[in-house]
Design an enzyme around this catalytic site. Structure first.
Site, PDB file in Angstrom:
ATOM      1  CG  HIS A   1      -2.151  -0.789   1.095  1.00 53.41           C
ATOM      2  ND1 HIS A   1      -3.061  -0.596   0.082  1.00 53.41           N
ATOM      3  CD2 HIS A   1      -2.630  -1.822   1.844  1.00 53.41           C
ATOM      4  CE1 HIS A   1      -4.060  -1.466   0.215  1.00 53.41           C
ATOM      5  NE2 HIS A   1      -3.814  -2.221   1.273  1.00 53.41           N
TER       6      HIS A   1
ATOM      7  CB  CYS B   1      -2.145   3.631  -4.276  1.00 50.46           C
ATOM      8  SG  CYS B   1      -3.211   2.223  -4.636  1.00 50.46           S
TER       9      CYS B   1
END
Length: 362
Positions: free
Chosen positions: A163, A219
């Site tokens: 992440h 991301c």
């Protein structure tokens, strides 16, 4: 509420736990005392419980002044790498493909680019050694090990799959007003790793003659190394180098070395995971496209590399039947590109160069 302050000595942004009156900088060890606090909202994160407790006090000397805990691998020749695959197992934001990404990247480096296995530090939750799990402390230590004692001619690689997020920047050194971040397994209690720290650890110290490649599958990862230049390329392959040097004048480049980073998407985009498809093992879309571009012989120059990676993600591929394109349509979370997710791999660098003339090499 989270308080963001600058170190009184080196000006690195620091995250101050609620109620604390001072904080020690992990980079320079200076203690900053808080006089007139200015509170800021907690940064966005994959979970609502972003910061529950202050980081533990590290015992002994700064982790930036010695090698990682435990017996570190010996660097053979001139190649070494740090590979992080963070799956967040048994949480609400678990990722299925990150450990596969780490294993595939290690295989690629060993078998295609002759990286000695003993010169690769792999951090995943599957590791039995507690020093090799992707906690914030262990990732910091591994990054320091990566550049420690490097010499001209060395080739270094940092791969991260997990992440990524963003948080507000209050120093004025970000074009979009946000710092990009990586999320270790313990980010809820220990906080994220921000781009300023990554830059200070593995970019700025890099000496002349050393090359570092970063492959970041996360991301909001476009400028997560805070490199000065971003290659803005359109669908026709035309490009310009955007100047991302801070208006404050702070130098975010190297000490003479070269850093080139491939990231999964732009700072305002999200990266996909291929776990929606049962026909193949789960992987990150960006890591898959990076490896496939090399395996199919398209990694001749950096420009061809970037174009091929984007083509693999967005277009129907003759070997896989367009699985990435179909995947991104199914996993769409923002943007639009033929009904699917607009995920554009990005290229950033410490110095601008002709992307169609510079050969790609690790």
């Amino acid at each position: 509420m989270l308080m963001l302050v600058n170190c009184s000595s080196c000006h690195t942004p620091l995250q101050l736990p609620p109620g604390a009156k001072s904080i020690r900088c992990v980079l320079c060890q200076a203690v900053t005392f808080i006089a007139d606090p200015r509170y800021a909202p907690s940064p966005s994160a994959p979970s609502s419980h972003y910061y529950q407790q202050p980081p533990p006090q590290l015992q002994g000397p700064s982790p930036y002044n010695h090698a990682p805990s435990g017996p570190p691998p010996q660097a053979h020749g001139s190649k070494r790498a740090v590979i992080c695959g963070v799956s967040y197992k048994n949480t609400g934001y678990e990722l299925k493909g990150c450990i596969n990404d780490a294993n595939c990247m290690k295989y690629l480096l060993v078998n295609r680019f002759s990286f000695p296995e003993s010169s690769i530090v792999t951090l995943t939750e599957e590791e039995t050694d507690p020093h090799k799990r992707p906690t914030k402390h262990n990732i910091r230590m591994a990054l320091y090990w990566l550049v420690q004692g490097c010499q001209p001619g060395d080739s270094l690689v940092f791969h991260y799959s997990g992440h990524g997020s963003q948080q507000r920047n209050y120093t004025g050194d970000e074009v979009d007003g946000y710092d990009e971040t990586l999320c270790p397994t313990d980010f809820e209690s220990q906080g994220m790793i921000i781009d300023d720290e990554i830059n200070a650890t593995i970019v700025r110290p890099l000496p002349h003659g050393v090359k570092l490649h970063a492959i970041i599958d996360a991301c909001h990862s476009g400028t997560v190394l805070d490199l000065p230049f971003l290659c803005r390329m359109d669908r026709h392959g035309k490009y310009v180098w955007e100047d991302h040097r801070p208006r404050s004048g702070m130098w975010k480049g190297t000490s003479g070395g070269e850093v080139i980073s491939f990231s999964g998407c732009d700072d305002n985009q999200t990266s996909a995971d291929t776990s929606a498809l049962s026909r193949i093992a789960s992987t990150g879309a960006m890591t898959y496209s990076f490896i496939q571009t090399i395996e199919r012989g398209h990694a001749t120059t950096y420009g061809n590399m970037l174009n091929a990676m984007r083509s693999t993600i967005h277009n129907t591929d003759e070997h896989e039947g367009g699985f990435i394109s179909s995947l991104l349509t199914m996993l769409s979370t923002g943007g639009s590109l033929g009904g699917g997710l607009r995920q554009e791999p990005q290229l950033t660098a410490s110095e601008a160069f002709d992307v169609y003339k510079k050969p790609f090499s690790l």
